[in-house]
Motif scaffolding. Structure first.
Motif, PDB file in Angstrom:
ATOM      1  N   PHE A   1      11.067  99.905  50.483  1.00  0.00           N
ATOM      2  CA  PHE A   1      10.659  98.658  51.122  1.00  0.00           C
ATOM      3  C   PHE A   1       9.141  98.582  51.275  1.00  0.00           C
ATOM      4  N   GLY A   2       8.529  99.731  51.415  1.00  0.00           N
ATOM      5  CA  GLY A   2       7.077  99.772  51.591  1.00  0.00           C
ATOM      6  C   GLY A   2       6.686  99.521  53.040  1.00  0.00           C
ATOM      7  N   GLY A   3       5.464  99.863  53.376  1.00  0.00           N
ATOM      8  CA  GLY A   3       4.926  99.637  54.720  1.00  0.00           C
ATOM      9  C   GLY A   3       5.732 100.364  55.781  1.00  0.00           C
ATOM     10  N   LEU A   4       5.825  99.727  56.949  1.00  0.00           N
ATOM     11  CA  LEU A   4       6.522 100.362  58.071  1.00  0.00           C
ATOM     12  C   LEU A   4       8.014 100.493  57.822  1.00  0.00           C
ATOM     13  N   LEU A   5       8.563  99.681  56.926  1.00  0.00           N
ATOM     14  CA  LEU A   5      10.009  99.741  56.682  1.00  0.00           C
ATOM     15  C   LEU A   5      10.394 100.970  55.858  1.00  0.00           C
ATOM     16  N   GLY A   6       9.432 101.564  55.168  1.00  0.00           N
ATOM     17  CA  GLY A   6       9.654 102.840  54.478  1.00  0.00           C
ATOM     18  C   GLY A   6      10.552 102.755  53.262  1.00  0.00           C
ATOM     19  N   SER A   7      11.289 103.836  53.028  1.00  0.00           N
ATOM     20  CA  SER A   7      12.176 103.893  51.872  1.00  0.00           C
ATOM     21  C   SER A   7      13.457 104.602  52.290  1.00  0.00           C
ATOM     22  N   GLY A   8      14.588 104.158  51.735  1.00  0.00           N
ATOM     23  CA  GLY A   8      15.844 104.736  52.177  1.00  0.00           C
ATOM     24  C   GLY A   8      16.724 105.200  51.033  1.00  0.00           C
ATOM     25  N   PRO A   9      17.230 106.449  51.118  1.00  0.00           N
ATOM     26  CA  PRO A   9      18.188 106.914  50.131  1.00  0.00           C
ATOM     27  C   PRO A   9      19.542 106.253  50.393  1.00  0.00           C
ATOM     28  N   VAL A  10      20.274 105.927  49.327  1.00  0.00           N
ATOM     29  CA  VAL A  10      21.597 105.316  49.489  1.00  0.00           C
ATOM     30  C   VAL A  10      22.530 106.365  50.088  1.00  0.00           C
ATOM     31  N   MET A  11      23.220 106.008  51.195  1.00  0.00           N
ATOM     32  CA  MET A  11      24.089 106.969  51.883  1.00  0.00           C
ATOM     33  C   MET A  11      25.535 106.804  51.446  1.00  0.00           C
ATOM     34  N   ASN A  12      26.241 107.909  51.497  1.00  0.00           N
ATOM     35  CA  ASN A  12      27.655 107.895  51.147  1.00  0.00           C
ATOM     36  C   ASN A  12      28.444 107.231  52.282  1.00  0.00           C
ATOM     37  N   ILE A  13      29.423 106.395  51.915  1.00  0.00           N
ATOM     38  CA  ILE A  13      30.229 105.788  52.977  1.00  0.00           C
ATOM     39  C   ILE A  13      31.722 106.011  52.726  1.00  0.00           C
ATOM     40  N   ASN A  14      32.509 105.858  53.776  1.00  0.00           N
ATOM     41  CA  ASN A  14      33.965 105.949  53.702  1.00  0.00           C
ATOM     42  C   ASN A  14      34.484 104.634  53.121  1.00  0.00           C
ATOM     43  N   LYS A  15      35.250 104.708  52.008  1.00  0.00           N
ATOM     44  CA  LYS A  15      35.595 103.458  51.325  1.00  0.00           C
ATOM     45  C   LYS A  15      37.020 102.969  51.576  1.00  0.00           C
ATOM     46  N   TYR A  16      37.756 103.597  52.492  1.00  0.00           N
ATOM     47  CA  TYR A  16      39.101 103.084  52.807  1.00  0.00           C
ATOM     48  C   TYR A  16      38.974 101.679  53.404  1.00  0.00           C
ATOM     49  N   SER A  17      39.897 100.805  53.013  1.00  0.00           N
ATOM     50  CA  SER A  17      39.692  99.389  53.319  1.00  0.00           C
ATOM     51  C   SER A  17      40.127  98.967  54.735  1.00  0.00           C
ATOM     52  N   PRO A  18      39.238  98.273  55.446  1.00  0.00           N
ATOM     53  CA  PRO A  18      39.585  97.676  56.744  1.00  0.00           C
ATOM     54  C   PRO A  18      39.899  96.186  56.576  1.00  0.00           C
ATOM     55  N   ALA A  19      40.152  95.733  55.315  1.00  0.00           N
ATOM     56  CA  ALA A  19      40.200  94.296  55.018  1.00  0.00           C
ATOM     57  C   ALA A  19      41.183  93.532  55.899  1.00  0.00           C
ATOM     58  N   LYS A  20      42.382  94.109  56.100  1.00  0.00           N
ATOM     59  CA  LYS A  20      43.391  93.376  56.856  1.00  0.00           C
ATOM     60  C   LYS A  20      42.972  93.195  58.327  1.00  0.00           C
ATOM     61  N   PHE A  21      42.394  94.251  58.873  1.00  0.00           N
ATOM     62  CA  PHE A  21      41.918  94.217  60.267  1.00  0.00           C
ATOM     63  C   PHE A  21      40.845  93.136  60.438  1.00  0.00           C
ATOM     64  N   ILE A  22      39.911  93.103  59.479  1.00  0.00           N
ATOM     65  CA  ILE A  22      38.802  92.154  59.572  1.00  0.00           C
ATOM     66  C   ILE A  22      39.289  90.723  59.358  1.00  0.00           C
TER      67      ILE A  22
END
Lengths: 89, 452
Positions: free
Chosen positions: B416-437
């Motif tokens: 992002f540059g500046g104060l926002l910096g840079s971020g590595p893509v993080m691993n996430i849990n991919k089980y679906s919450p679709a019905k709940f949402i």
């Protein structure tokens, strides 16, 4: 309004003269000076009354701080309130 | 005369330990800019902002110069635009975003916050239209920041808004995919949003605030870390005391700047936000404070406890140093803006699950976290719901600012540059919450809300 002038760095000839000259030239009265030398490092702190300063404060500060490079020292000019507010209740 | 040691300590804090005032933010009420004609409302908004904040940047620079303390950002927060939009008939929300952008450029501020809506209990006129326009608004402007409050301890969580925000976050990233998905970095989803927060991207000017107000956010993780380093091998009680003393000094500086800015601008002082806000610069990291306390790496066991101690001690030290405290006040843990968090994420020690636990004891929430580009809007909504639940039950502010890195995956990075910096893509849990949402509705307010 009073300013705190700090000079820290390697001791050399004429530091005090340079700084106090700049003050005198701009009608800034030095009210207190404390100085010490710790292992070759020169450390001077001055209290200066800048209420009658002949030039705007920002300019005076820039003038003094520009001497940092010439003398190989680090010079700061700051309003005394920053120290008062931080260290006194 | 002031003690030599004290003078040198202050100078070292500023010169070597990155002590600064992170932001001087002017809150401006736009309630008197309402008009049934959108163009006229925009004109009034532009006029009020540019008149009120005409000298904001100049005064900030003058104080910076005179006192020798850097003031990194000068910002503006305004009344949530959804409220102004409510009074216009069929007005295009994007017009308002562009007006804010134009006003921000005219007065020279770094950011303007308040492209916001408060929908914790439901949608009023203007709210839905504003929320749907957020992705476009953030893609056609550079300085405008947006926030949406979708829950509170008093009202519960609006799950319809949660579902909507998952889509909005994703779309904001998609529309700015060519600019490192920056749109999503300027958007915060809140539970219990404070109305006097000076920090971006979540700042807006609450309806209970005065017409104009000056709020100041301090910083200084580097100073706290250096103080702990100097203290050496001491016990946890002593660590808490050192943090309190350091936070006191940092906050006094914030109070001084706030008083001066308020006096010079002729605008009432609002609050000082006692926050430890990191930057990507080396030596300005909250993660490094936790590591200085004795953790091998931020994210390992002990991190939540260390952060809880830090967060509490910062408040205890700061609260006596300022006449009015508010905003978010506490330690921030934005991943991309903190060199220590970035390296802890890269080495695999800091995971999303640990960050979620940390948000229960820090001042905000899941902040500046980059997630894989194929993360569905349902998953983002569910992250928002989880965070909001932590905030709702614990009567604290929580927020989600996640950035789906469109076209990227774990191992890649966003800059992002500046104060926002840079971020590595993080691993996430991919089980679906679709019905709940997809169910929608509201999570009822918890028992904690019934305090009367």
């Amino acid at each position: 309004m009073r300013a705190v002038i700090t000079v820290v760095g390697k001791d050399c000839v004429g530091i005090l003269a340079e700084v106090s000259n700049a003050c005198a030239r701009n009608n800034v009265n030095i009210s207190e000076v404390s100085q010490s030398i710790l292992q070759d490092m020169f450390c001077m702190i001055m209290m200066a009354d800048i209420s009658k300063c002949a030039i705007p404060f920002a300019e005076f500060k820039a003038q003094l701080e520009s001497k940092s490079e010439q003398l190989g020292l680090s010079i700061h000019v700051m309003h005394e309130d920053i120290f008062n507010s931080m260290h006194r209740i | 005369m002031i003690n030599t040691k004290d003078i040198l300590e202050t100078i070292t804090m500023i010169q070597d330990e990155h002590l600064d005032i992170r932001t001087t933010t002017m809150g401006i009420s736009l309630l008197d800019c309402c008009d049934s004609d959108a163009d006229r409302a925009c004109e009034k908004i532009y006029e009020k902002i540019t008149r009120s904040a005409e000298n904001l940047v100049k005064v900030g620079c003058d104080i910076e110069n005179e006192y020798g303390i850097p003031i990194i950002n000068k910002r503006i927060s305004v009344t949530p635009i959804s409220m102004i939009l409510a009074s216009t008939r069929g007005g295009d929300p994007i017009k308002f975003a562009k007006t804010l952008e134009r006003a921000a450029s005219t007065v020279g501020v770094n950011f303007i916050g308040g492209y916001s809506a408060l929908v914790q209990k439901g949608f009023a006129a203007g709210d839905e239209a504003l929320i749907r326009s957020i992705p476009e608004a953030l893609s056609v402007t550079d300085h405008v920041c947006s926030s949406v409050n979708i829950g509170s301890t008093k009202a519960g969580i609006n799950m319809d808004a949660v579902r909507m925000m998952g889509k909005v976050v994703r779309e904001a990233a998609e529309l700015t995919a060519d600019r490192h998905c920056i749109g999503a970095a300027k958007l915060v989803v809140f539970c219990n949003a404070p109305e006097d927060n000076p920090f971006m991207a979540g700042a807006f000017h609450g309806v209970g605030e005065a017409d104009r107000i000056i709020n100041v956010g301090v910083s200084g993780p580097g100073v706290v870390r250096a103080a702990l380093e100097k203290a050496g091998n001491c016990n946890i009680t002593e660590i808490a005391d050192i943090i309190k003393k350091t936070a006191f000094k940092i906050t006094r500086m914030g109070q001084l700047v706030a008083n001066e800015a308020s006096r010079r601008l002729g605008v009432d002082f609002g609050i000082v936000d006692l926050s430890l806000a990191p930057t990507p610069a080396v030596g300005d990291s909250v993660a490094h404070i936790l590591e200085e306390m004795g953790l091998e790496c931020c994210g390992g066991y002990g991190t939540t406890a260390a952060l809880a101690l830090l967060n509490d001690a910062v408040k205890k030290g700061g609260v006596m140093a300022s006449s009015h405290v508010g905003g978010l006040s506490g330690a921030f843990i934005p991943v991309s803006e903190d060199a220590g968090m970035i390296s802890a994420t890269k080495c695999g020690c800091l995971t999303l699950e640990k960050l979620e636990a940390m948000t229960a004891v820090c001042s905000v929430g899941l902040d500046m976290i980059v997630v894989p580009g194929d993360t569905s809007s349902d998953i983002i909504s569910a992250m928002i719901a989880d965070e909001a639940a932590i905030g709702m039950v614990n009567s604290k502010t929580t927020a989600v600012r996640v950035i789906p890195a469109i076209g990227k995956n774990v191992g890649d990075e966003l800059e992002f540059g500046g104060l926002l910096g840079s971020g590595p893509v993080m691993n996430i849990n991919k089980y679906s919450p679709a019905k709940f949402i997809a169910r929608g509705g509201r999570i009822p307010a918890p028992l904690q809300s019934l305090k009367n």
